[in-house]
Design an enzyme around this catalytic site. Structure first.
Site, PDB file in Angstrom:
ATOM      1  N   GLU A 108       0.886  -1.197  -0.032  1.00  0.00           N
ATOM      2  CA  GLU A 108      -0.187   0.071  -0.060  1.00  0.00           C
ATOM      3  C   GLU A 108       0.959   1.325  -0.061  1.00  0.00           C
ATOM      4  O   GLU A 108       1.999   1.318   0.644  1.00  0.00           O
ATOM      5  CB  GLU A 108      -0.845  -0.058   1.351  1.00  0.00           C
ATOM      6  CG  GLU A 108      -1.903  -1.213   1.074  1.00  0.00           C
ATOM      7  CD  GLU A 108      -2.885  -1.391   2.446  1.00  0.00           C
ATOM      8  OE1 GLU A 108      -2.491  -0.371   3.432  1.00  0.00           O
ATOM      9  OE2 GLU A 108      -3.499  -2.248   2.535  1.00  0.00           O
ATOM     10  N   CYS A 121       3.180   8.522   1.398  1.00  0.00           N
ATOM     11  CA  CYS A 121       3.892   7.601   2.477  1.00  0.00           C
ATOM     12  C   CYS A 121       4.127   6.291   1.524  1.00  0.00           C
ATOM     13  O   CYS A 121       3.122   5.811   1.144  1.00  0.00           O
ATOM     14  CB  CYS A 121       2.793   7.584   3.677  1.00  0.00           C
ATOM     15  SG  CYS A 121       3.436   6.282   4.814  1.00  0.00           S
ATOM     16  N   CYS A 128       6.285  -6.557   7.493  1.00  0.00           N
ATOM     17  CA  CYS A 128       7.386  -6.092   8.514  1.00  0.00           C
ATOM     18  C   CYS A 128       7.873  -6.964   9.576  1.00  0.00           C
ATOM     19  O   CYS A 128       6.882  -7.821   9.830  1.00  0.00           O
ATOM     20  CB  CYS A 128       6.985  -4.806   8.922  1.00  0.00           C
ATOM     21  SG  CYS A 128       8.199  -3.760  10.013  1.00  0.00           S
ATOM     22  N   CYS A 132       6.346  -4.611  16.109  1.00  0.00           N
ATOM     23  CA  CYS A 132       5.895  -3.432  17.185  1.00  0.00           C
ATOM     24  C   CYS A 132       4.645  -3.653  17.552  1.00  0.00           C
ATOM     25  O   CYS A 132       3.760  -3.882  17.075  1.00  0.00           O
ATOM     26  CB  CYS A 132       6.197  -2.235  16.497  1.00  0.00           C
ATOM     27  SG  CYS A 132       7.887  -1.726  16.107  1.00  0.00           S
ATOM     28  N   CYS A 135       1.370  -1.944  16.242  1.00  0.00           N
ATOM     29  CA  CYS A 135       1.398  -1.673  14.503  1.00  0.00           C
ATOM     30  C   CYS A 135       0.667  -2.657  13.987  1.00  0.00           C
ATOM     31  O   CYS A 135       1.250  -4.109  14.007  1.00  0.00           O
ATOM     32  CB  CYS A 135       2.614  -1.591  14.024  1.00  0.00           C
ATOM     33  SG  CYS A 135       2.703  -1.313  12.378  1.00  0.00           S
ATOM     34  N   GLY A 183       6.992  -1.727   6.298  1.00  0.00           N
ATOM     35  CA  GLY A 183       8.337  -2.181   6.311  1.00  0.00           C
ATOM     36  C   GLY A 183       9.122  -1.255   7.059  1.00  0.00           C
ATOM     37  O   GLY A 183       8.786  -0.201   7.444  1.00  0.00           O
ATOM     38  N   GLU A 184      10.493  -1.747   7.174  1.00  0.00           N
ATOM     39  CA  GLU A 184      11.514  -1.093   7.716  1.00  0.00           C
ATOM     40  C   GLU A 184      12.603  -0.623   6.751  1.00  0.00           C
ATOM     41  O   GLU A 184      13.432  -1.378   6.381  1.00  0.00           O
ATOM     42  CB  GLU A 184      12.155  -1.798   8.922  1.00  0.00           C
ATOM     43  CG  GLU A 184      13.586  -1.347   9.396  1.00  0.00           C
ATOM     44  CD  GLU A 184      13.739   0.133   9.861  1.00  0.00           C
ATOM     45  OE1 GLU A 184      12.443   0.561  10.912  1.00  0.00           O
ATOM     46  OE2 GLU A 184      14.178   0.739   9.477  1.00  0.00           O
ATOM     47  N   SER A 215      11.996   7.181   7.858  1.00  0.00           N
ATOM     48  CA  SER A 215      11.677   6.817   9.290  1.00  0.00           C
ATOM     49  C   SER A 215      12.076   5.334   9.657  1.00  0.00           C
ATOM     50  O   SER A 215      12.006   4.485   9.194  1.00  0.00           O
ATOM     51  CB  SER A 215      10.211   6.873   9.583  1.00  0.00           C
ATOM     52  OG  SER A 215       9.774   6.514  10.788  1.00  0.00           O
ATOM     53  N   SER A 237      11.298   6.233  15.312  1.00  0.00           N
ATOM     54  CA  SER A 237       9.949   5.818  16.186  1.00  0.00           C
ATOM     55  C   SER A 237      10.487   5.412  17.515  1.00  0.00           C
ATOM     56  O   SER A 237      11.118   4.340  17.712  1.00  0.00           O
ATOM     57  CB  SER A 237       9.550   4.442  15.396  1.00  0.00           C
ATOM     58  OG  SER A 237       9.020   4.752  14.179  1.00  0.00           O
ATOM     59  N   LEU A 238      10.468   6.338  18.263  1.00  0.00           N
ATOM     60  CA  LEU A 238      10.977   6.195  19.825  1.00  0.00           C
ATOM     61  C   LEU A 238       9.884   5.474  20.681  1.00  0.00           C
ATOM     62  O   LEU A 238      10.104   4.411  21.095  1.00  0.00           O
ATOM     63  CB  LEU A 238      11.329   7.604  20.320  1.00  0.00           C
ATOM     64  CG  LEU A 238      11.987   7.631  21.546  1.00  0.00           C
ATOM     65  CD1 LEU A 238      13.170   6.632  21.281  1.00  0.00           C
ATOM     66  CD2 LEU A 238      12.273   8.882  22.044  1.00  0.00           C
ATOM     67  N   HIS A 239       8.775   6.109  20.764  1.00  0.00           N
ATOM     68  CA  HIS A 239       7.465   5.276  21.378  1.00  0.00           C
ATOM     69  C   HIS A 239       7.512   5.124  22.818  1.00  0.00           C
ATOM     70  O   HIS A 239       6.719   4.693  23.512  1.00  0.00           O
ATOM     71  CB  HIS A 239       7.090   4.178  20.682  1.00  0.00           C
ATOM     72  CG  HIS A 239       6.675   4.581  19.072  1.00  0.00           C
ATOM     73  ND1 HIS A 239       6.179   5.675  18.689  1.00  0.00           N
ATOM     74  CD2 HIS A 239       7.043   3.545  18.096  1.00  0.00           C
ATOM     75  CE1 HIS A 239       5.968   5.670  17.322  1.00  0.00           C
ATOM     76  NE2 HIS A 239       6.619   4.474  16.963  1.00  0.00           N
ATOM     77  N   ASN A 314      -3.751   4.872  16.496  1.00  0.00           N
ATOM     78  CA  ASN A 314      -4.785   4.463  15.635  1.00  0.00           C
ATOM     79  C   ASN A 314      -5.136   2.947  15.758  1.00  0.00           C
ATOM     80  O   ASN A 314      -4.405   2.066  15.563  1.00  0.00           O
ATOM     81  CB  ASN A 314      -4.217   4.781  14.218  1.00  0.00           C
ATOM     82  CG  ASN A 314      -3.973   6.055  13.779  1.00  0.00           C
ATOM     83  OD1 ASN A 314      -4.749   6.918  14.057  1.00  0.00           O
ATOM     84  ND2 ASN A 314      -2.883   6.254  13.289  1.00  0.00           N
ATOM     85  N   CYS A 357      -1.363   5.779  10.220  1.00  0.00           N
ATOM     86  CA  CYS A 357      -0.126   5.090  10.538  1.00  0.00           C
ATOM     87  C   CYS A 357      -0.616   3.827  11.218  1.00  0.00           C
ATOM     88  O   CYS A 357      -1.464   3.743  12.306  1.00  0.00           O
ATOM     89  CB  CYS A 357       0.668   6.088  11.588  1.00  0.00           C
ATOM     90  SG  CYS A 357       1.164   7.391  10.963  1.00  0.00           S
TER      91      CYS A 357
END
Ligand code: SAH
Length: 384
Positions: A108, A121, A128, A132, A135, A183-184, A215, A237-239, A314, A357
């Site tokens: 996508e 995006c 991935c 996480c 996600c 993905g990363e 990112s 992406s700290l979180h 989200n 996201c």
């Protein structure tokens, strides 16, 4: 660190029906490919302009090439992008395209129009490996890297859909790119780097590196290389602000803990007040959204030219988290602001089409799973 190293390195070859796809080849690669058919190097420059400035997909449209050259090219080459298998348009004008690739896999990409810019995006992998916890993409099992052609193809497709050819200089609908899709990107660095180099090329799509943001969840050794070779904007992406929680939420942290990640940020070239590093922080109710954590966050990033992007969680079906309340997001943001950092709260976009996201997950997989359930029920009924 488990699954994170399991990314299948395979990306499909650069041929479509036996013909070489010119999309995704570097300039020198195009020159070499043309040589095999005794075509001179300057043709590469012309082709580049047609493909990336005019967006043409048929050689016959290239009216500064002779009929014979066009015929020869058509015999051996294609200009191909992934095909659109579904196109969704959100009420907020966000658009999401489900793209099918030659091996049938789907990815996508999402286009987010804003007042002063339009951001695409872009995905870097099918699925991935990072898992996480918050996600949706991470719950998709199958993973492979995208080829350079498939990454560049997402940009070409968006331009096709927006009707934005030839590439305008100003007032572009597609003005920015964020490598924030599925993905990363730093686990598929070579293909991502090559794709971004093509996208930045001044004689084609010509997007400046200042309008591109990559990112990462924190593949520390690759951050340095990304800075040295691409020097695009960096988002992290700290979180979480403590290793224990981050180990859980973003499991790659077990391999590259917060201290190492922040050190890589401090070393990132060109980080300045004009080009801040973005820290993304998903707001999860009662998990990482306390005022104490906000204070620890500003302590951790002290000295790094940064901004903190707060992303209200989200939700997706079956997700084990809730979005923080507006009140706690506001309080968190205020602490970050008071410490001198911009702290925008990312308005969720395209939620009605699952384009926000962490909501990206190929519809085809969902449909296939539904089909499997239907077949299983049918089989059970047959047996009874
Ligand atoms: N793998 C890269 C690129 C993905 S970027 C990375 O981790 O940075 C996608 C961004 O959306 C990341 O910051 C991710 O952590 C965040 N995200 C994922 N799921 C989310 C969700 N459900 N709600 C809000 N943000 C989410």
């Amino acid at each position: 660190m488990g699954t994170a190293t399991h990314a299948i390195q395979f990306a499909p070859p650069a041929t479509v029906n036996g013909k070489i796809n010119l999309v995704g080849l570097s300039r020198p690669e195009i020159i070499t490919a043309l040589k095999d058919y005794s075509l001179p190097g300057f043709r590469a420059k012309q082709l580049w302009h047609w493909i990336y400035h005019h967006g043409v997909i048929h050689f016959e449209q290239m009216n500064n090439l002779s009929k014979d050259v066009r015929y020869l090219l058509d015999q051996h080459f294609v200009i191909s992008r992934p095909s659109v298998s579904r196109s969704l348009h959100s009420t907020d004008n966000t658009r999401k395209w489900l793209l099918k690739m030659v091996d049938g896999q789907e990815i996508e990409s999402v286009y987010i129009p804003e007042e002063d810019r339009g951001t695409l995006c872009v995905s870097s992998q099918v699925g991935c490996t990072l898992t996480c916890k918050f996600c949706h993409t991470g719950t998709q099992r199958l993973v492979r890297n995208l080829s350079t052609a498939e990454i560049v193809g997402q940009v070409l497709n968006a331009r096709d859909q927006l009707g934005e050819w030839p590439s305008p200089q100003d007032g572009r609908l597609l003005s920015n790119i964020v490598m924030m899709g599925m993905g990363e990107p730093l686990y598929n660095y070579d293909n991502v780097a090559k794709a971004l180099t093509i996208v930045m090329d001044g004689e084609g799509i010509s997007l400046s590196r200042r309008r591109i943001t990559l990112s990462t969840a924190g593949v520390v050794p690759m951050i340095e290389r990304c800075g040295a070779e691409l020097n695009v904007n960096l988002a992290i992406s700290l979180h979480a602000v403590h290793n224990e929680l981050r180990d859980y939420l973003v499991p790659i942290n077990k391999k590259y803990p917060i201290e190492d990640l922040l050190q890589a940020c401090r070393n990132y070239p060109g980080a300045s007040n004009a080009r801040r590093i973005t820290f993304e922080y998903v707001m999860l109710k009662d998990v990482n959204d306390s005022t104490a954590e906000a204070k620890e966050l500003v302590r951790l990033i002290r000295g790094i030219p940064a901004k903190v992007n707060l992303i209200p969680f989200n939700p997706w079906p079956g997700a084990p988290f809730e979005r923080s309340s507006d009140e706690s997001i506001r309080k968190f943001s205020q602490i970050v602001l008071d410490a001198g950092y911009a702290s925008p709260i990312r308005t969720p976009r395209g939620e009605d089409i699952m384009a926000a996201c962490g909501q990206l997950k190929s519809d085809s997989i969902r449909q296939r799973r539904e089909q499997q359930v239907v077949s299983a029920i049918a089989a059970a009924i047959n047996q009874s």
